[in-house]
Enzyme design. Structure first.
Site, mmCIF file in Angstrom:
data_model
loop_
_atom_site.group_PDB
_atom_site.id
_atom_site.type_symbol
_atom_site.label_atom_id
_atom_site.label_comp_id
_atom_site.label_asym_id
_atom_site.label_seq_id
_atom_site.Cartn_x
_atom_site.Cartn_y
_atom_site.Cartn_z
ATOM 1 N N ASP A 95 0.867 -1.175 0.000
ATOM 2 C CA ASP A 95 0.000 0.000 0.000
ATOM 3 C C ASP A 95 0.909 1.231 0.000
ATOM 4 O OD1 ASP A 95 -2.189 1.587 0.034
ATOM 5 O OD2 ASP A 95 -2.891 1.025 2.024
ATOM 6 N N ASP A 130 -3.447 7.360 -4.158
ATOM 7 C CA ASP A 130 -4.741 7.897 -4.578
ATOM 8 C C ASP A 130 -5.410 8.609 -3.409
ATOM 9 O OD1 ASP A 130 -5.007 5.471 -3.213
ATOM 10 O OD2 ASP A 130 -7.020 5.154 -4.013
ATOM 11 N N CYS A 281 -14.887 -24.137 16.939
ATOM 12 C CA CYS A 281 -13.974 -24.258 15.810
ATOM 13 C C CYS A 281 -13.047 -25.429 16.096
ATOM 14 C CB CYS A 281 -13.184 -22.948 15.681
ATOM 15 S SG CYS A 281 -11.770 -23.019 14.575
ATOM 16 N N CYS A 283 -9.816 -25.669 14.564
ATOM 17 C CA CYS A 283 -8.469 -25.367 14.080
ATOM 18 C C CYS A 283 -7.459 -25.842 15.133
ATOM 19 C CB CYS A 283 -8.337 -23.872 13.793
ATOM 20 S SG CYS A 283 -8.039 -22.858 15.245
ATOM 21 N N CYS A 286 -7.959 -24.078 18.530
ATOM 22 C CA CYS A 286 -9.193 -24.397 19.244
ATOM 23 C C CYS A 286 -9.278 -25.872 19.628
ATOM 24 C CB CYS A 286 -10.394 -23.984 18.414
ATOM 25 S SG CYS A 286 -10.372 -22.224 18.051
HETATM 26 ZN ZN LIG Z 1 -10.087 -22.002 15.830
#
Ligand SMILES: [Zn+2]
EC number: 2.4.2.48
Length: 495
Positions: A95, A130, A281, A283, A286
Site C-alpha cells: 500500500d 490515490d 472451531c 483449528c 481451538c
Molecule cells: Zn479455531
C-alpha cells in the site's frame, strides 16, 4: 508500454454468479483467487510472515509508507529488498500511504516518490497514492478528488511499466455513478489489479446495501477479465457476498487487530474471548485449548490471531469449492443470515440480478431454494425472460405432481415455484431440477404465478387448465382463474 495481455496476468478458471476462481501471476509466483492477503505490519510481527503459508496465505500485503518513513526499515528494504525485509519469498503487495492520508489528512511523500520506492524495493503489486474519498461527502468533493486520483494514476501508469503489477484504485465515495465512471476510465489505462477504495467505513458501519452498490457499479465499469481487490475487507462473514459480486482479493488486518482486542472471528460474526464458554472451531488452536485456557494464555493475542487466520482461510476454501460446485449463491444466502444488515446486502445483491444473470453460467449445480430471497436469483430471472420461447397449442394442463387423466392433454406443464410452469420433459434439466420446499413461500409463489400468467397470456391459442394446490394462497390465483380453467386438486375428477 503497459503490461500487454491482461489475460496473461489474470486467468479465470471457474465461474459462479459474479464470482470466479482465478490465477494471478506476479513476479514472485502465481496466486489462486479468491484469496486474502494478511496485512503485515513491518514494525510488529505477531506471526512471522513466512509462517503465513501454513494458514493458506499465498500473498501478503504491507505498507510501503511505513517502511519509507522509518529509517531502519527503509535502509534494509533498499538493501535487501522488500522480500528480504519481511523474510518472505512469495508475492507481496504494498500500500502507498493512502490509508494514512485518509486518517491524518496528509502524508510526507509524493505520488512519484512512493511509486519509485515501491518499485525499487521489489513490490509485486504497486499502489499509487490515490485519494480515498470517504462515504457521504458532497458530490462535488467526490468528483474533485476523483480528478486528482485520475492524474496520479495516469502518472503511475507512465512510471510503472515492467514486470511488477500496478493497481488502479477505483474511488468515487458512495456515488455509484462516479464509481462506474472512474472504473470505466481506469479500464482504458490497463492496470493489472483494481482495488475498490475507501469502503472500510461502509463495512465498519454494516452498510452492506451501499457496499453492494459500490462494488456492482465499479464492476460494471471494469472489464470482467480484470482482478478486483476489495481494499480493507478482512472479515470472513462477508467474503461470499463480495466474491459473488466479482471481488477476487481481500486483505486482512482484522486477524491481528481483532486479536489485540480479544476478539475471536467466525463466519457468523465475532465473539469476545471474555464471553466465550466454548470454542466453536476445530483449528489447531481451538483443538488444543479450552475457552478458559485461551482466555488466560500468556500468548492470548497470538493464539487468537492464529485462530482468526484459520477461520479466514477456511472460508476462502469453502467459497472456492462452492464456485466449483455452482453453489456460491446458496453459501451467500446462508452467510447473509448471520446479520440483518447482511440480509439487506443479499437483497441488494439480487436487485442486481439482471447484471449477474449475464455473468452467471447457463448451467451449474442443483439450485437450492434457501429462503424468500432465492426467488430473485439470476436463474429465476433468466427463466422469466425466456417465457416467449415456449410455443403452446391445444389443451395444456399445469400441475405440480401428476394427476389422473393428464395424458389426455396435448401438453403437460409442471408448476414449480419460484420458476412457474415449464414442459414436463424439462423436469430433470437445470435449473428446473431445483430442490424446493413442498410449500412455497409468498415470494416464490409471486414469481411463479406471475410467470405462469405471462405464459398463458403469451399463448392465447392454447387452452389452459391449472391444477392448484389448496395451500397456495395468493391474489394472482384469481388472475389466473380469469384466463385459464382453475381446479383445486381435491376437486379434480378424471374426465
Ligand atoms: Zn479455531
Amino acid at each position: 508500454m503497459y503490461n500487454p495481455g491482461m489475460s496473461a496476468i489474470f486467468e479465470i478458471l471457474g465461474k459462479d454468479a459474479g464470482g470466479r476462481i482465478g490465477r494471478l501471476r506476479t513476479p514472485h509466483g502465481t496466486v489462486e483467487t479468491p484469496t486474502v492477503m494478511p496485512v503485515i505490519n513491518p514494525n510488529i510481527q505477531l506471526i512471522p510472515p513466512k509462517e503465513m503459508r501454513n494458514f493458506g496465505a499465498e500473498i501478503l500485503i504491507t505498507n510501503s509508507y511505513i517502511i519509507y518513513r522509518k529509517e531502519e526499515l527503509r535502509s534494509v528494504a533498499l538493501e535487501k529488498g522488500l522480500h528480504g525485509l519481511l523474510d518472505f519469498d512469495g508475492p507481496i503487495m504494498t500500500d502507498s500511504g493512502s490509508f494514512q492520508l485518509s486518517v491524518y489528512g496528509s502524508v510526507e511523500v509524493t505520488n512519484e516518490e512512493i511509486l519509485e520506492f515501491q518499485q525499487k524495493i521489489g513490490s509485486d503489486i504497486i499502489v499509487p497514492l490515490d485519494i480515498p474519498t470517504p462515504p457521504d461527502v458532497h458530490f462535488r468533493r467526490a468528483e474533485e478528488e476523483l480528478a486528482v486520483t485520475a492524474e496520479r494514476l495516469e502518472a503511475a501508469r507512465r512510471l510503472i511499466q515492467g514486470e511488477q503489477l500496478l493497481a488502479g484504485p477505483v474511488q468515487g465515495s458512495t456515488y455509484p455513478e462516479l464509481r462506474e465512471k472512474a472504473a470505466s476510465y481506469l479500464k482504458d489505462l490497463h492496470f493489472e489489479v483494481y482495488p475498490l477504495g475507501a469502503v472500510v467505513p461502509l463495512m465498519e458501519a454494516y452498510r452492506y446495501t451501499e457496499l453492494v452498490d459500490v462494488i456492482a457499479a465499479s464492476k460494471r465499469g471494469l472489464s470482467p477479465a480484470s482482478p478486483v481487490h476489495l481494499f480493507g475487507a478482512g472479515h470472513p462473514m462477508m467474503f461470499a457476498l463480495a466474491v459473488a459480486l466479482g471481488c477476487d482479493l481481500f486483505d486482512s488486518a482484522a486477524y491481528a487487530l481483532y486479536a489485540k482486542d480479544g476478539r475471536y472471528i467466525t463466519v457468523n460474526g465475532t465473539y469476545h474471548v471474555e464471553k466465550l464458554n466454548y470454542l466453536p472451531c476445530s483449528c489447531p488452536v481451538c483443538s488444543r485449548y479450552s475457552a478458559d485456557e485461551l482466555r488466560k494464555a500468556d500468548n492470548r493475542e497470538e493464539l487468537l490471531a492464529r485462530h482468526n487466520l484459520y477461520a479466514t482461510f477456511a472460508e476462502i476454501r469453502l467459497i472456492k469449492q462452492c464456485i466449483k460446485d455452482g453453489k456460491l449463491l446458496e453459501l451467500v444466502e446462508q452467510r447473509c443470515r448471520a446479520h440483518p444488515k447482511l440480509l439487506d446486502g443479499l437483497k441488494e445483491l439480487y436487485s442486481h440480478s439482471p447484471w449477474l444473470e449475464q455473468l452467471d453460467p447457463a448451467t451449474k449445480g442443483t439450485f437450492f431454494y434457501c429462503g424468500p430471497e432465492s426467488a430473485s436469483r439470476p436463474e429465476v430471472l433468466r427463466f422469466g425472460k425466456r417465457l416467449d420461447r415456449f410455443n403452446l397449442e391445444g389443451s395444456v394442463i399445469i400441475r405440480t405432481t401428476p394427476v389422473k387423466g393428464e395424458k389426455d392433454y396435448d401438453q403437460i406443464l409442471i408448476f414449480k415455484a419460484p420458476f412457474g410452469a415449464f414442459p414436463a420433459e424439462m423436469e430433470e434439466v437445470y435449473p428446473f431440477n431445483a430442490e424446493v420446499p413442498k410449500f412455497p413461500d409468498y415470494e416464490a409463489l409471486t414469481t411463479a404465478l406471475s410467470n405462469t400468467l405471462k405464459l398463458i397470456e403469451l399463448n392465447p391459442q392454447a387452452e389452459f387448465t391449472f391444477i392448484c394446490e389448496k395451500e397456495f394462497s395468493h391474489p394472482l390465483i384469481d388472475e389466473i382463474n380469469k384466463k385459464a380453467k382453475l381446479v383445486y386438486r381435491e376437486d379434480w375428477r378424471e374426465e
